[in-house]
Motif scaffolding. Structure first.
Motif, PDB file in Angstrom:
ATOM      1  N   ASP A   1     -12.733 -41.530 -11.012  1.00 57.88           N
ATOM      2  CA  ASP A   1     -11.444 -42.220 -10.999  1.00 57.88           C
ATOM      3  C   ASP A   1     -11.658 -43.694 -11.365  1.00 57.88           C
ATOM      4  OD1 ASP A   1      -8.926 -43.242 -10.587  1.00 57.88           O
ATOM      5  OD2 ASP A   1      -8.790 -42.627  -8.486  1.00 57.88           O
ATOM      6  N   PRO A   2     -11.596 -44.022 -12.663  1.00 54.60           N
ATOM      7  CA  PRO A   2     -11.850 -45.403 -13.100  1.00 54.60           C
ATOM      8  C   PRO A   2     -10.923 -46.440 -12.472  1.00 54.60           C
ATOM      9  CG  PRO A   2     -11.819 -43.915 -14.972  1.00 54.60           C
ATOM     10  CD  PRO A   2     -11.359 -43.118 -13.781  1.00 54.60           C
ATOM     11  N   SER A   3      -9.751 -46.041 -12.004  1.00 53.98           N
ATOM     12  CA  SER A   3      -8.822 -47.004 -11.400  1.00 53.98           C
ATOM     13  C   SER A   3      -9.329 -47.513 -10.046  1.00 53.98           C
ATOM     14  CB  SER A   3      -7.437 -46.374 -11.231  1.00 53.98           C
ATOM     15  OG  SER A   3      -7.465 -45.355 -10.242  1.00 53.98           O
ATOM     16  N   ARG A   4     -10.325 -46.842  -9.474  1.00 54.75           N
ATOM     17  CA  ARG A   4     -10.861 -47.247  -8.173  1.00 54.75           C
ATOM     18  C   ARG A   4     -12.193 -47.978  -8.285  1.00 54.75           C
ATOM     19  NH1 ARG A   4     -11.013 -41.928  -4.742  1.00 54.75           N
ATOM     20  NH2 ARG A   4     -12.022 -43.354  -3.284  1.00 54.75           N
ATOM     21  N   VAL A   5     -12.630 -48.273  -9.508  1.00 54.54           N
ATOM     22  CA  VAL A   5     -13.911 -48.952  -9.730  1.00 54.54           C
ATOM     23  C   VAL A   5     -13.645 -50.306 -10.377  1.00 54.54           C
ATOM     24  CG1 VAL A   5     -16.113 -48.852 -10.958  1.00 54.54           C
ATOM     25  CG2 VAL A   5     -15.125 -46.766  -9.988  1.00 54.54           C
ATOM     26  N   MET A   6     -14.258 -51.362  -9.825  1.00 56.60           N
ATOM     27  CA  MET A   6     -14.069 -52.697 -10.369  1.00 56.60           C
ATOM     28  C   MET A   6     -15.430 -53.279 -10.721  1.00 56.60           C
ATOM     29  SD  MET A   6     -12.221 -56.080  -8.734  1.00 56.60           S
ATOM     30  CE  MET A   6     -13.269 -56.099  -7.304  1.00 56.60           C
ATOM     31  N   MET A   7     -15.571 -53.788 -11.910  1.00 59.21           N
ATOM     32  CA  MET A   7     -16.812 -54.426 -12.347  1.00 59.21           C
ATOM     33  C   MET A   7     -16.604 -55.942 -12.322  1.00 59.21           C
ATOM     34  SD  MET A   7     -18.610 -51.754 -13.005  1.00 59.21           S
ATOM     35  CE  MET A   7     -20.005 -52.266 -13.963  1.00 59.21           C
ATOM     36  N   VAL A   8     -17.587 -56.660 -11.795  1.00 59.71           N
ATOM     37  CA  VAL A   8     -17.534 -58.114 -11.728  1.00 59.71           C
ATOM     38  C   VAL A   8     -18.826 -58.654 -12.320  1.00 59.71           C
ATOM     39  CG1 VAL A   8     -17.370 -60.108 -10.191  1.00 59.71           C
ATOM     40  CG2 VAL A   8     -16.151 -58.008  -9.626  1.00 59.71           C
ATOM     41  N   GLN A   9     -18.714 -59.659 -13.169  1.00 59.94           N
ATOM     42  CA  GLN A   9     -19.891 -60.273 -13.767  1.00 59.94           C
ATOM     43  C   GLN A   9     -20.042 -61.677 -13.191  1.00 59.94           C
ATOM     44  OE1 GLN A   9     -19.925 -60.288 -18.019  1.00 59.94           O
ATOM     45  NE2 GLN A   9     -21.753 -61.531 -18.149  1.00 59.94           N
ATOM     46  N   PHE A  10     -21.227 -61.979 -12.678  1.00 55.98           N
ATOM     47  CA  PHE A  10     -21.484 -63.273 -12.083  1.00 55.98           C
ATOM     48  C   PHE A  10     -22.183 -64.186 -13.077  1.00 55.98           C
ATOM     49  CE2 PHE A  10     -21.580 -60.303  -8.455  1.00 55.98           C
ATOM     50  CZ  PHE A  10     -20.491 -60.810  -7.779  1.00 55.98           C
ATOM     51  N   HIS A  11     -21.888 -65.471 -12.975  1.00 57.32           N
ATOM     52  CA  HIS A  11     -22.531 -66.456 -13.836  1.00 57.32           C
ATOM     53  C   HIS A  11     -23.975 -66.652 -13.392  1.00 57.32           C
ATOM     54  CE1 HIS A  11     -23.415 -70.339 -15.733  1.00 57.32           C
ATOM     55  NE2 HIS A  11     -22.514 -69.952 -16.617  1.00 57.32           N
ATOM     56  N   GLN A  12     -24.854 -66.883 -14.333  1.00 56.62           N
ATOM     57  CA  GLN A  12     -26.280 -66.994 -14.043  1.00 56.62           C
ATOM     58  C   GLN A  12     -26.642 -68.170 -13.144  1.00 56.62           C
ATOM     59  OE1 GLN A  12     -27.940 -67.214 -17.899  1.00 56.62           O
ATOM     60  NE2 GLN A  12     -27.223 -69.262 -18.310  1.00 56.62           N
ATOM     61  N   SER A  13     -25.741 -69.137 -12.992  1.00 54.02           N
ATOM     62  CA  SER A  13     -26.067 -70.290 -12.150  1.00 54.02           C
ATOM     63  C   SER A  13     -25.905 -69.991 -10.657  1.00 54.02           C
ATOM     64  CB  SER A  13     -25.198 -71.491 -12.524  1.00 54.02           C
ATOM     65  OG  SER A  13     -23.849 -71.234 -12.202  1.00 54.02           O
ATOM     66  N   TYR A  14     -25.283 -68.864 -10.309  1.00 53.52           N
ATOM     67  CA  TYR A  14     -25.145 -68.496  -8.907  1.00 53.52           C
ATOM     68  C   TYR A  14     -26.451 -67.922  -8.376  1.00 53.52           C
ATOM     69  CZ  TYR A  14     -20.087 -69.030  -9.184  1.00 53.52           C
ATOM     70  OH  TYR A  14     -18.832 -69.526  -9.335  1.00 53.52           O
TER      71      TYR A  14
END
Length: 65
Positions: free
Chosen positions: A32-45
């Motif tokens: 169920d793709p509607s229940r999956v969230m992808m987040v990309q973090f910046h390399q400085s974190y």
């Protein structure tokens, strides 16, 4: 309802997105793709920016430092 967070940190182009989505679908037991969230973090974190300095305590559990 459960909430899982997984941080995948490896070289570009090795299949992180593929693995992360398949793992999410496996845990949910349904695709169920509607229940999956992808987040990309910046390399400085740093790791501590997201974990907030949790450390284990003797009585069990964790505390913020």
């Amino acid at each position: 309802m459960y909430s899982f967070r997984v941080i995948l940190q490896v070289a570009p182009g090795v299949g992180k997105t593929f693995v992360a989505k398949r793992l999410a679908y496996f845990i949910m037991g349904v695709k169920d793709p509607s229940r999956v969230m992808m987040v990309q973090f910046h390399q400085s974190y740093s790791y501590e920016d997201f974990i907030m300095g949790l450390s284990p305590i003797k009585k069990g559990g964790y505390e913020l430092w």
